[in-house]
Write a protein that holds these residues in place. Sequence first.
Motif, PDB file in Angstrom:
ATOM      1  N   LEU A  95      -4.085   4.158   9.834  1.00 38.53           N
ATOM      2  CA  LEU A  95      -4.856   4.205   8.428  1.00 38.53           C
ATOM      3  C   LEU A  95      -6.339   3.876   8.580  1.00 38.53           C
ATOM      4  O   LEU A  95      -6.568   3.061   9.352  1.00 38.53           O
ATOM      5  CB  LEU A  95      -4.158   3.562   7.412  1.00 38.53           C
TER       6      LEU A  95
ATOM      7  N   TYR B 197       0.884  -1.353  -0.073  1.00 38.46           N
ATOM      8  CA  TYR B 197      -0.028   0.180   0.180  1.00 38.46           C
ATOM      9  C   TYR B 197       0.841   1.300   0.122  1.00 38.46           C
ATOM     10  O   TYR B 197       2.130   1.166   0.434  1.00 38.46           O
ATOM     11  CB  TYR B 197      -0.920   0.109   1.187  1.00 38.46           C
TER      12      TYR B 197
ATOM     13  N   VAL C   9       0.392   5.498   0.798  1.00 39.38           N
ATOM     14  CA  VAL C   9      -0.276   6.376   1.482  1.00 39.38           C
ATOM     15  C   VAL C   9      -0.629   7.575   0.366  1.00 39.38           C
ATOM     16  O   VAL C   9       0.379   7.957  -0.275  1.00 39.38           O
ATOM     17  CB  VAL C   9       0.453   6.891   2.705  1.00 39.38           C
TER      18      VAL C   9
ATOM     19  N   THR D 286      -3.650  -5.203   6.111  1.00 36.25           N
ATOM     20  CA  THR D 286      -4.668  -4.650   6.837  1.00 36.25           C
ATOM     21  C   THR D 286      -4.122  -4.152   8.398  1.00 36.25           C
ATOM     22  O   THR D 286      -4.314  -3.319   8.974  1.00 36.25           O
ATOM     23  CB  THR D 286      -6.042  -5.244   6.841  1.00 36.25           C
TER      24      THR D 286
ATOM     25  N   ALA E 247      -1.601  -1.462   8.276  1.00 37.20           N
ATOM     26  CA  ALA E 247      -2.321  -0.033   7.993  1.00 37.20           C
ATOM     27  C   ALA E 247      -3.087   0.318   9.130  1.00 37.20           C
ATOM     28  O   ALA E 247      -2.900   1.646   9.590  1.00 37.20           O
ATOM     29  CB  ALA E 247      -3.368  -0.324   6.992  1.00 37.20           C
TER      30      ALA E 247
ATOM     31  N   LEU F  55      -8.339   1.885   2.874  1.00 33.67           N
ATOM     32  CA  LEU F  55      -7.562   1.402   1.772  1.00 33.67           C
ATOM     33  C   LEU F  55      -8.351   1.576   0.627  1.00 33.67           C
ATOM     34  O   LEU F  55      -9.707   1.110   0.689  1.00 33.67           O
ATOM     35  CB  LEU F  55      -7.365  -0.222   1.860  1.00 33.67           C
TER      36      LEU F  55
ATOM     37  N   SER G  57      -0.654   1.556  11.861  1.00 33.60           N
ATOM     38  CA  SER G  57      -0.022   2.823  11.217  1.00 33.60           C
ATOM     39  C   SER G  57      -1.331   3.888  11.364  1.00 33.60           C
ATOM     40  O   SER G  57      -0.767   4.879  10.993  1.00 33.60           O
ATOM     41  CB  SER G  57       0.313   2.655   9.852  1.00 33.60           C
TER      42      SER G  57
ATOM     43  N   ALA H  93      -4.578   5.057   1.981  1.00 28.63           N
ATOM     44  CA  ALA H  93      -3.690   4.269   1.132  1.00 28.63           C
ATOM     45  C   ALA H  93      -4.245   3.598   0.219  1.00 28.63           C
ATOM     46  O   ALA H  93      -5.394   2.949   0.274  1.00 28.63           O
ATOM     47  CB  ALA H  93      -2.693   3.441   1.940  1.00 28.63           C
TER      48      ALA H  93
END
Length: 182
Positions: free
Chosen positions: A131, A91, A93, A123, A126, A134, A129, A99
Amino acid sequence: MDASIYTVTEALRDGSRIEIRALRPTDGDELQSAVGRMSDESLRRRFFAPKRHFSEREIEYYVNVDFVNHVALAAVVNVDRHALIVGGGRYIVLAPGVAEVAFGIDDAQQGRGLGALLMKHLTAIARDSGLRQLVAEVLPENAAMLAVFKKSGLAMTMQREGGVAHVTLDLGFSPLLSPCSG
């Protein structure tokens, strides 16, 4: 979680084991070999064209990821004591909290659950992090990739525009993909 050293061993549908790990800068040649094993149709579904050759700049971009704004995982099997990359997911961003995700899987490995495993681990990274979503652009005839997204347990919306399906996946809580489930 430090995505740059991420590694886990998983079982495919047939019970065989596969390592899913952070892509390394030294994986360039093996990544090129993986692309070489993919059919024109698989490459068209991934790149929207049967792309066989990559410039040095493109290869560098694909293997030198920062694991913050660009995260890439490789799916690796051992064949005759050689680590063989048979798929990958990444992914990138695009905006705070969002992302774009993409996958490529060696034709011989398709249909074994590898896309779902890569999705699960991307996932988790993400979410860790921070996020929230997606997104992906998928050819509408790429039923396998759309099925991976639908079966992910994430809330999914899809809009078709021209010859492309724009998919948005909400990274809100999903019991199928919670870090404790895998």
